[in-house]
Design a protein around this motif. Structure first.
Motif, PDB file in Angstrom:
ATOM      1  N   UNK A   8       9.061  42.845   5.350  1.00 59.81           N
ATOM      2  CA  UNK A   8       8.902  43.393   3.992  1.00 59.81           C
ATOM      3  C   UNK A   8       9.243  42.398   2.886  1.00 59.81           C
ATOM      4  N   UNK A   9       9.519  41.146   3.225  1.00 60.89           N
ATOM      5  CA  UNK A   9       9.826  40.144   2.196  1.00 60.89           C
ATOM      6  C   UNK A   9       8.790  39.021   2.254  1.00 60.89           C
ATOM      7  N   UNK A  10       8.867  38.158   3.279  1.00 58.21           N
ATOM      8  CA  UNK A  10       7.950  37.016   3.376  1.00 58.21           C
ATOM      9  C   UNK A  10       8.155  36.325   4.718  1.00 58.21           C
ATOM     10  N   UNK A  11       7.283  35.361   5.003  1.00 62.51           N
ATOM     11  CA  UNK A  11       7.411  34.468   6.146  1.00 62.51           C
ATOM     12  C   UNK A  11       7.724  33.077   5.601  1.00 62.51           C
ATOM     13  N   UNK A  12       8.742  32.422   6.171  1.00 65.70           N
ATOM     14  CA  UNK A  12       9.200  31.127   5.686  1.00 65.70           C
ATOM     15  C   UNK A  12       9.074  30.115   6.819  1.00 65.70           C
ATOM     16  N   UNK A  13       8.586  28.921   6.505  1.00 60.04           N
ATOM     17  CA  UNK A  13       8.483  27.855   7.495  1.00 60.04           C
ATOM     18  C   UNK A  13       9.440  26.735   7.107  1.00 60.04           C
ATOM     19  N   UNK A  14      10.345  26.384   8.034  1.00 56.90           N
ATOM     20  CA  UNK A  14      11.345  25.345   7.813  1.00 56.90           C
ATOM     21  C   UNK A  14      11.174  24.236   8.837  1.00 56.90           C
ATOM     22  N   UNK A  32      21.261  10.317   9.835  1.00 53.79           N
ATOM     23  CA  UNK A  32      20.542  10.983   8.748  1.00 53.79           C
ATOM     24  C   UNK A  32      20.038  12.325   9.253  1.00 53.79           C
ATOM     25  N   UNK A  33      20.062  13.313   8.378  1.00 49.86           N
ATOM     26  CA  UNK A  33      19.560  14.632   8.735  1.00 49.86           C
ATOM     27  C   UNK A  33      19.020  15.298   7.486  1.00 49.86           C
ATOM     28  N   UNK A  34      18.158  16.273   7.704  1.00 46.81           N
ATOM     29  CA  UNK A  34      17.608  16.986   6.554  1.00 46.81           C
ATOM     30  C   UNK A  34      16.922  18.272   6.972  1.00 46.81           C
ATOM     31  N   UNK A  35      16.782  19.159   6.025  1.00 44.26           N
ATOM     32  CA  UNK A  35      16.074  20.423   6.207  1.00 44.26           C
ATOM     33  C   UNK A  35      15.089  20.556   5.054  1.00 44.26           C
ATOM     34  N   UNK A  36      13.830  20.843   5.384  1.00 43.17           N
ATOM     35  CA  UNK A  36      12.787  20.988   4.378  1.00 43.17           C
ATOM     36  C   UNK A  36      12.170  22.377   4.453  1.00 43.17           C
ATOM     37  N   UNK A  37      11.947  22.965   3.316  1.00 50.31           N
ATOM     38  CA  UNK A  37      11.189  24.207   3.219  1.00 50.31           C
ATOM     39  C   UNK A  37       9.728  23.817   3.079  1.00 50.31           C
ATOM     40  N   UNK A  38       8.939  24.068   4.123  1.00 51.76           N
ATOM     41  CA  UNK A  38       7.541  23.645   4.121  1.00 51.76           C
ATOM     42  C   UNK A  38       6.625  24.653   3.444  1.00 51.76           C
ATOM     43  N   UNK A  39       6.936  25.930   3.581  1.00 53.04           N
ATOM     44  CA  UNK A  39       6.047  26.908   2.980  1.00 53.04           C
ATOM     45  C   UNK A  39       6.617  28.309   3.047  1.00 53.04           C
ATOM     46  N   UNK A  40       6.044  29.172   2.228  1.00 50.89           N
ATOM     47  CA  UNK A  40       6.419  30.579   2.209  1.00 50.89           C
ATOM     48  C   UNK A  40       5.142  31.390   2.017  1.00 50.89           C
ATOM     49  N   UNK A  41       5.042  32.506   2.748  1.00 47.58           N
ATOM     50  CA  UNK A  41       3.830  33.321   2.693  1.00 47.58           C
ATOM     51  C   UNK A  41       4.215  34.784   2.515  1.00 47.58           C
ATOM     52  N   UNK A  42       3.482  35.471   1.652  1.00 51.21           N
ATOM     53  CA  UNK A  42       3.719  36.881   1.381  1.00 51.21           C
ATOM     54  C   UNK A  42       2.386  37.618   1.423  1.00 51.21           C
ATOM     55  N   UNK A  43       2.304  38.644   2.256  1.00 54.60           N
ATOM     56  CA  UNK A  43       1.118  39.499   2.283  1.00 54.60           C
ATOM     57  C   UNK A  43       1.236  40.540   1.178  1.00 54.60           C
ATOM     58  N   UNK A  44       0.124  40.774   0.474  1.00 57.41           N
ATOM     59  CA  UNK A  44       0.110  41.684  -0.672  1.00 57.41           C
ATOM     60  C   UNK A  44      -0.967  42.759  -0.495  1.00 57.41           C
ATOM     61  N   UNK A  45      -0.837  43.829  -1.235  1.00 51.27           N
ATOM     62  CA  UNK A  45      -1.850  44.887  -1.311  1.00 51.27           C
ATOM     63  C   UNK A  45      -2.249  45.394   0.072  1.00 51.27           C
ATOM     64  N   UNK A  46      -1.244  45.835   0.834  1.00 49.98           N
ATOM     65  CA  UNK A  46      -1.479  46.368   2.184  1.00 49.98           C
ATOM     66  C   UNK A  46      -2.250  45.379   3.051  1.00 49.98           C
TER      67      UNK A  46
END
Length: 56
Positions: A8-14, A32-46
């Motif tokens: 009910x919120x979104x899908x997140x790709x890390x 060295x280390x790191x975390x990146x937020x690659x993308x976020x997706x939200x389905x709308x209107x049913x």
């Protein structure tokens, strides 16, 4: 790389990466280390539309 689904919120790709320490004749390179937020997706209107935000 991981996809996380928050219902009910979104899908997140890390993506996370790690490189251990390196010893060279001239000295040492720290780990060295790191975390990146690659993308976020939200389905709308049913699920009739999808909003996606992607980056690098």
């Amino acid at each position: 790389m991981s996809n996380w689904i928050f219902p009910d919120i979104a899908t997140v790709q890390l993506m996370a990466d790690y490189r251990g320490p390196i010893i060279l004749p001239q000295g040492k390179i720290d780990p060295m280390y790191g975390i990146n937020l690659l993308g976020i997706r939200k389905d709308l209107f049913n699920n009739r539309a999808t909003l996606s935000l992607n980056g690098e």
